[in-house]
Design a protein around this motif. Structure first.
Motif, PDB file in Angstrom:
ATOM      1  N   ALA A  67       0.856  -1.195   0.000  1.00  0.00           N
ATOM      2  CA  ALA A  67       0.000   0.000   0.000  1.00  0.00           C
ATOM      3  C   ALA A  67       0.893   1.247   0.000  1.00  0.00           C
ATOM      4  O   ALA A  67       1.823   1.351   0.812  1.00  0.00           O
ATOM      5  N   ILE A  68       0.619   2.169  -0.897  1.00  0.00           N
ATOM      6  CA  ILE A  68       1.520   3.321  -1.079  1.00  0.00           C
ATOM      7  C   ILE A  68       1.599   4.218   0.166  1.00  0.00           C
ATOM      8  O   ILE A  68       2.687   4.648   0.536  1.00  0.00           O
ATOM      9  N   PRO A  69       0.476   4.477   0.859  1.00  0.00           N
ATOM     10  CA  PRO A  69       0.607   5.310   2.069  1.00  0.00           C
ATOM     11  C   PRO A  69       1.319   4.600   3.202  1.00  0.00           C
ATOM     12  O   PRO A  69       1.692   5.221   4.192  1.00  0.00           O
ATOM     13  N   GLY A  70       1.530   3.297   3.040  1.00  0.00           N
ATOM     14  CA  GLY A  70       2.077   2.469   4.109  1.00  0.00           C
ATOM     15  C   GLY A  70       1.051   1.418   4.474  1.00  0.00           C
ATOM     16  O   GLY A  70      -0.155   1.629   4.289  1.00  0.00           O
ATOM     17  N   ARG A  75       1.233   2.207   9.772  1.00  0.00           N
ATOM     18  CA  ARG A  75       0.685   3.564   9.952  1.00  0.00           C
ATOM     19  C   ARG A  75       0.057   3.691  11.339  1.00  0.00           C
ATOM     20  O   ARG A  75       0.233   4.698  12.026  1.00  0.00           O
ATOM     21  N   GLU A  76      -0.653   2.645  11.751  1.00  0.00           N
ATOM     22  CA  GLU A  76      -1.294   2.694  13.072  1.00  0.00           C
ATOM     23  C   GLU A  76      -0.254   2.665  14.191  1.00  0.00           C
ATOM     24  O   GLU A  76      -0.388   3.383  15.189  1.00  0.00           O
ATOM     25  N   ALA A  77       0.787   1.862  14.002  1.00  0.00           N
ATOM     26  CA  ALA A  77       1.829   1.779  15.048  1.00  0.00           C
ATOM     27  C   ALA A  77       2.538   3.131  15.192  1.00  0.00           C
ATOM     28  O   ALA A  77       2.818   3.593  16.307  1.00  0.00           O
ATOM     29  N   VAL A  78       2.814   3.783  14.058  1.00  0.00           N
ATOM     30  CA  VAL A  78       3.495   5.085  14.103  1.00  0.00           C
ATOM     31  C   VAL A  78       2.561   6.129  14.719  1.00  0.00           C
ATOM     32  O   VAL A  78       2.975   6.923  15.584  1.00  0.00           O
ATOM     33  N   ALA A  79       1.284   6.107  14.327  1.00  0.00           N
ATOM     34  CA  ALA A  79       0.321   7.076  14.870  1.00  0.00           C
ATOM     35  C   ALA A  79       0.218   6.911  16.391  1.00  0.00           C
ATOM     36  O   ALA A  79       0.247   7.903  17.136  1.00  0.00           O
ATOM     37  N   ALA A  80       0.137   5.663  16.845  1.00  0.00           N
ATOM     38  CA  ALA A  80       0.008   5.415  18.289  1.00  0.00           C
ATOM     39  C   ALA A  80       1.261   5.898  19.021  1.00  0.00           C
ATOM     40  O   ALA A  80       1.179   6.509  20.099  1.00  0.00           O
ATOM     41  N   ARG A  81       2.403   5.644  18.412  1.00  0.00           N
ATOM     42  CA  ARG A  81       3.675   6.050  19.020  1.00  0.00           C
ATOM     43  C   ARG A  81       3.745   7.571  19.149  1.00  0.00           C
ATOM     44  O   ARG A  81       4.107   8.112  20.189  1.00  0.00           O
ATOM     45  N   VAL A  82       3.376   8.255  18.071  1.00  0.00           N
ATOM     46  CA  VAL A  82       3.444   9.723  18.067  1.00  0.00           C
ATOM     47  C   VAL A  82       2.449  10.289  19.091  1.00  0.00           C
ATOM     48  O   VAL A  82       2.773  11.199  19.861  1.00  0.00           O
ATOM     49  N   ASN A  94      -3.045  10.579   9.482  1.00  0.00           N
ATOM     50  CA  ASN A  94      -2.033  11.640   9.653  1.00  0.00           C
ATOM     51  C   ASN A  94      -0.626  11.142   9.318  1.00  0.00           C
ATOM     52  O   ASN A  94       0.352  11.889   9.485  1.00  0.00           O
ATOM     53  N   VAL A  95      -0.517   9.885   8.877  1.00  0.00           N
ATOM     54  CA  VAL A  95       0.807   9.256   8.707  1.00  0.00           C
ATOM     55  C   VAL A  95       0.981   8.738   7.287  1.00  0.00           C
ATOM     56  O   VAL A  95       0.110   8.028   6.780  1.00  0.00           O
ATOM     57  N   MET A  96       2.110   9.087   6.672  1.00  0.00           N
ATOM     58  CA  MET A  96       2.503   8.402   5.435  1.00  0.00           C
ATOM     59  C   MET A  96       3.873   7.761   5.662  1.00  0.00           C
ATOM     60  O   MET A  96       4.797   8.421   6.148  1.00  0.00           O
ATOM     61  N   ASP A 253      -5.382  16.257   5.241  1.00  0.00           N
ATOM     62  CA  ASP A 253      -5.484  16.646   3.822  1.00  0.00           C
ATOM     63  C   ASP A 253      -4.092  16.736   3.181  1.00  0.00           C
ATOM     64  O   ASP A 253      -3.902  16.350   2.020  1.00  0.00           O
ATOM     65  N   VAL A 254      -3.119  17.227   3.936  1.00  0.00           N
ATOM     66  CA  VAL A 254      -1.769  17.360   3.375  1.00  0.00           C
ATOM     67  C   VAL A 254      -1.159  15.977   3.167  1.00  0.00           C
ATOM     68  O   VAL A 254      -0.492  15.720   2.152  1.00  0.00           O
ATOM     69  N   ILE A 255      -1.398  15.070   4.119  1.00  0.00           N
ATOM     70  CA  ILE A 255      -0.895  13.698   3.955  1.00  0.00           C
ATOM     71  C   ILE A 255      -1.539  13.073   2.703  1.00  0.00           C
ATOM     72  O   ILE A 255      -0.871  12.379   1.931  1.00  0.00           O
ATOM     73  N   GLY A 256      -2.811  13.396   2.480  1.00  0.00           N
ATOM     74  CA  GLY A 256      -3.479  12.918   1.255  1.00  0.00           C
ATOM     75  C   GLY A 256      -2.736  13.374   0.000  1.00  0.00           C
ATOM     76  O   GLY A 256      -2.490  12.592  -0.925  1.00  0.00           O
ATOM     77  N   HIS A 257      -2.331  14.644  -0.031  1.00  0.00           N
ATOM     78  CA  HIS A 257      -1.563  15.150  -1.188  1.00  0.00           C
ATOM     79  C   HIS A 257      -0.199  14.465  -1.269  1.00  0.00           C
ATOM     80  O   HIS A 257       0.267  14.127  -2.360  1.00  0.00           O
ATOM     81  N   ALA A 258       0.420  14.274  -0.117  1.00  0.00           N
ATOM     82  CA  ALA A 258       1.749  13.633  -0.098  1.00  0.00           C
ATOM     83  C   ALA A 258       1.651  12.202  -0.634  1.00  0.00           C
ATOM     84  O   ALA A 258       2.574  11.723  -1.303  1.00  0.00           O
TER      85      ALA A 258
END
Ligand code: PMP
Length: 389
Positions: A67-70, A75-82, A94-96, A253-258
């Motif tokens: 999956a391109i966004p990850g 993505r969930e592990a990074v989001a939880a960590r942050v 919020n994570v790519m 939205d910015v992550i969507g563009h990224a």
């Protein structure tokens, strides 16, 4: 045929600051042993259990397009960590996931800046910064920090350049200085960003390497989550530099563009690497502490060696795998000192001048060799500096 101006001017002309490093590599190629304290990479390799998990994932068939966004788990592990570390609500949207922090730095600037927009960054800087900004078609604008402030940026200096600019790139814990920005510094920076409608691009790839004080992510400061893009990476925290796995955190939205940018450039990160990253993050903080421990130890060794002399002084070493040594007492430039040390003692360090103007007369020492060799090199350096004062 000529290559585009954009790509052919990425380096901006002049020296790329790696002359001493290249000379050391030439000496090594010619069979001369050199003690290398130049490069920001662990002297240990990626831990075997992480590699075993990578292997397992690949054998399980995770070798196709990921999956391109990850992958969702990462993505969930990074989001939880942050979220856990900063208190800022963070979801997988919020994570790519990116091929290393470097790719996230580029994506952040493409996301923040239109061609020709002024993108601010601080001197001394990590070597790729100005080229990354130019590569993203922004106009890099450098702001000096000062040795007498222990390289903590002055918000008034940033404010003076902020009018009409689009973004500000900061890095704490800092490469090359080893300084961790204080809460007051970050609050001052956040205020300038809010007042001038700047994106703050916060490079936090060394966030697990803090020896003094604590790492504060500026995304957690009031009004900053909506204008901050955080760059993170598995490279330094988990000794996974070669795996090329990092991330960009920002508003949905910015992550969507990224993600659209990634679809048309990197096409994501290999699935077996991402699975191994999930496994590595699951090892928890004790594992991260273990990866950071050699640098913590060597910092203490350096403090001890440097305490016994006056020729060289240490910039407060608060985080990251580097020390910054002030050699101005010798009357030499950092570059002359580094060349002389390489020629006379076969010890390679990066001159401060490799990282801009602000760290002239300094040396960056990467704490990336065995403790006994590290101590010996520092003792030789001090004796050499004393002989020049
Ligand atoms: N930012 C800083 C300050 C760095 O020192 C580095 C690597 N040396 C990076 C970003 C990029 O690291 P990576 O792409 O391996 O995550």
């Amino acid at each position: 045929m000529q290559a585009s101006r954009r790509i052919s001017t990425i380096l901006g002309g002049g020296s790329d600051g790696w002359d001493v490093f290249n000379k050391a590599r030439q000496m090594i190629a010619a069979g001369i042993p050199v003690t290398e304290l130049t490069i920001g990479e662990h002297d240990i390799r990626t831990a075997a259990p992480i590699l075993q998990d990578m292997h397992r994932s690949a054998l399980d068939g995770h070798t196709g397009y990921a999956a391109i966004p990850g992958v969702t788990a990462l993505r969930e592990a990074v989001a939880a960590r942050v979220q856990e570390r900063t208190g800022v609500p963070t979801r997988k949207e919020n994570v790519m996931i990116t091929p290393g922090g470097q790719s996230a730095l580029f994506a952040a600037h493409v996301a923040a800046c239109d061609p020709g927009d002024r993108a601010l960054y601080l001197d001394p800087f990590y070597a790729t910064y100005p080229g990354t900004l130019r590569g993203a078609s922004a106009e890099p604008v450098c702001i000096q920090t000062h040795a007498e402030d222990a390289f903590q940026p002055r918000s008034a200096d940033i404010a003076a350049q902020a009018k009409g600019a689009k973004s500000l790139l900061i890095n704490t814990p800092n490469n090359p200085t080893g300084v961790v920005y204080s809460r007051a510094t970050l609050e001052g920076i956040a205020e300038v960003c809010r007042d001038n409608d700047l994106w703050l691009i916060s490079d936090e790839v060394y966030d697990t390497q803090v020896w003094e004080g604590e790492h504060l992510s500026p995304r957690a400061l009031p009004g900053m989550a909506e204008r901050t893009l955080v760059v993170g990476s598995m490279s330094k925290s988990h000794a996974m530099t070669g795996s090329r796995c990092g991330w960009l955190i920002g508003p949905e939205d910015v992550i969507g563009h990224a993600i659209n940018l990634a679809t048309h450039t990197t096409y994501g990160v290999p699935g077996f690497i991402q699975d191994a990253a999930v496994f590595a993050l699951d090892q928890g903080p004790a594992f991260e502490e273990e990866i950071a421990a050699p640098f913590r130890r060597r910092r203490a060794i350096a403090q001890n060696v440097l305490a016994g002399q006056n020729a060289v002084s240490l910039v407060p070493a608060q985080g990251a795998m580097y020390l910054m040594l002030d050699v101005r007492n010798t009357g030499m430039t950092g570059e002359d000192f580094a060349y002389a040390l390489l020629e006379e003692h076969h010890i390679a360090m990066m001159p401060g001048e490799s990282f801009g103007k602000a760290a002239a007369g300094h040396l960056r020492v990467a704490m990336t060799i065995a403790d006994d060799e590290f101590e010996k090199a520092l003792r030789t350096l001090c004796a050499f500096a004393e002989s020049k004062t």
